[in-house]
Design a protein around this motif. Structure first.
Motif, mmCIF file in Angstrom:
data_model
loop_
_atom_site.group_PDB
_atom_site.id
_atom_site.type_symbol
_atom_site.label_atom_id
_atom_site.label_comp_id
_atom_site.label_asym_id
_atom_site.label_seq_id
_atom_site.Cartn_x
_atom_site.Cartn_y
_atom_site.Cartn_z
ATOM 1 N N PHE A 162 2.552 -16.474 3.706
ATOM 2 C CA PHE A 162 1.833 -15.220 3.508
ATOM 3 C C PHE A 162 2.811 -14.132 3.108
ATOM 4 C CE2 PHE A 162 -1.920 -15.911 6.685
ATOM 5 C CZ PHE A 162 -2.167 -17.154 6.129
ATOM 6 N N SER A 163 2.329 -13.172 2.356
ATOM 7 C CA SER A 163 3.137 -11.994 2.065
ATOM 8 C C SER A 163 2.246 -10.764 2.059
ATOM 9 C CB SER A 163 3.871 -12.139 0.727
ATOM 10 O OG SER A 163 2.947 -12.173 -0.342
ATOM 11 N N ILE A 164 2.797 -9.663 2.507
ATOM 12 C CA ILE A 164 2.059 -8.410 2.571
ATOM 13 C C ILE A 164 2.679 -7.437 1.578
ATOM 14 C CG2 ILE A 164 3.491 -7.487 4.461
ATOM 15 C CD1 ILE A 164 0.898 -6.200 5.592
ATOM 16 N N SER A 165 1.830 -6.685 0.924
ATOM 17 C CA SER A 165 2.316 -5.694 -0.034
ATOM 18 C C SER A 165 1.369 -4.504 -0.020
ATOM 19 C CB SER A 165 2.402 -6.302 -1.440
ATOM 20 O OG SER A 165 1.115 -6.671 -1.912
ATOM 21 N N ARG A 166 1.809 -3.422 -0.628
ATOM 22 C CA ARG A 166 0.940 -2.253 -0.689
ATOM 23 C C ARG A 166 1.106 -1.535 -2.009
ATOM 24 N NH1 ARG A 166 1.981 1.109 4.365
ATOM 25 N NH2 ARG A 166 0.508 2.566 3.403
ATOM 26 N N ASP A 167 0.031 -0.908 -2.419
ATOM 27 C CA ASP A 167 0.022 -0.071 -3.604
ATOM 28 C C ASP A 167 -0.476 1.290 -3.156
ATOM 29 O OD1 ASP A 167 -0.448 1.275 -5.967
ATOM 30 O OD2 ASP A 167 -1.261 -0.458 -7.000
ATOM 31 N N ASN A 168 0.439 2.192 -2.877
ATOM 32 C CA ASN A 168 0.048 3.493 -2.335
ATOM 33 C C ASN A 168 -0.731 4.321 -3.348
ATOM 34 O OD1 ASN A 168 1.063 3.029 0.215
ATOM 35 N ND2 ASN A 168 3.004 4.069 -0.148
ATOM 36 N N THR A 170 -3.907 11.059 4.408
ATOM 37 C CA THR A 170 -2.656 10.610 5.000
ATOM 38 C C THR A 170 -2.506 9.096 4.990
ATOM 39 O OG1 THR A 170 -3.681 10.630 7.185
ATOM 40 C CG2 THR A 170 -2.499 12.611 6.505
ATOM 41 N N SER A 171 -3.383 8.393 4.285
ATOM 42 C CA SER A 171 -3.342 6.933 4.340
ATOM 43 C C SER A 171 -2.036 6.373 3.801
ATOM 44 C CB SER A 171 -4.527 6.341 3.583
ATOM 45 O OG SER A 171 -4.488 6.769 2.224
ATOM 46 N N SER A 172 -1.394 7.061 2.873
ATOM 47 C CA SER A 172 -0.120 6.558 2.352
ATOM 48 C C SER A 172 1.004 6.746 3.343
ATOM 49 C CB SER A 172 0.217 7.253 1.030
ATOM 50 O OG SER A 172 0.390 8.644 1.236
ATOM 51 N N SER A 173 0.765 7.493 4.410
ATOM 52 C CA SER A 173 1.769 7.699 5.460
ATOM 53 C C SER A 173 1.493 6.813 6.657
ATOM 54 C CB SER A 173 1.769 9.164 5.901
ATOM 55 O OG SER A 173 2.055 10.009 4.817
ATOM 56 N N ALA A 174 0.825 5.725 6.415
ATOM 57 C CA ALA A 174 0.438 4.852 7.511
ATOM 58 C C ALA A 174 1.148 3.508 7.452
ATOM 59 C CB ALA A 174 -1.069 4.611 7.492
ATOM 60 N N VAL A 175 1.562 3.039 8.597
ATOM 61 C CA VAL A 175 1.967 1.642 8.700
ATOM 62 C C VAL A 175 0.678 0.836 8.839
ATOM 63 C CG1 VAL A 175 2.286 1.803 11.207
ATOM 64 C CG2 VAL A 175 3.391 -0.023 9.932
#
Length: 126
Positions: free
Chosen positions: A67-73, A27-32
């Motif tokens: 700073f910038s935050i990004s994610r690679d699901n 479920t990690s891709s469903s996490a903030v």
């Protein structure tokens, strides 16, 4: 969800670092996910947060524009890109996650998060 933070180190003022927070669990891709930092004697503060979909991002005023935050699901990884680093950015940086059902949910307080990774030290020399 298990979180592994990495990428910290020693950098001169004005330099850059990229922190990574690798998550495991179905479920990690469903996490903030949020990045926090803490220095001795001070409270932990939110640096940046990103919703599960990546459509919404939040930043502390002190890091906006740097700073910038990004994610690679696909890789279950959230990144914190830190530019124009200052000595006052020196801290232990930790990532945290909260499983959510809304792709728009943003969590900005440490108490909102359920899972924490170990910290990674960032030291900015003047």
């Amino acid at each position: 969800v298990q979180l592994q933070a990495s990428g910290g180190g020693l950098v001169q003022a004005g330099g850059s670092l990229r922190l990574s927070c690798a998550a495991s669990g179905r479920t990690s891709s469903s996490a903030v996910v949020g990045w926090f930092r803490q220095v001795p004697g001070k409270e932990r503060e939110l640096v940046a947060a990103i919703t599960s979909s990546g459509v919404r991002k939040s930043y502390a005023d002190s890091v906006k524009g740097r700073f910038s935050i990004s994610r690679d699901n696909a890789k279950n990884t959230v990144y914190l890109h830190m530019n124009t680093l200052k000595p006052e950015d020196t801290a232990v940086y930790s990532c945290a996650a909260k499983i959510v059902t809304s792709v728009y949910y943003t969590a900005t307080k440490a108490d909102d998060y359920d899972y924490w990774g170990q910290g990674t030290q960032v030291t900015v020399s003047s």
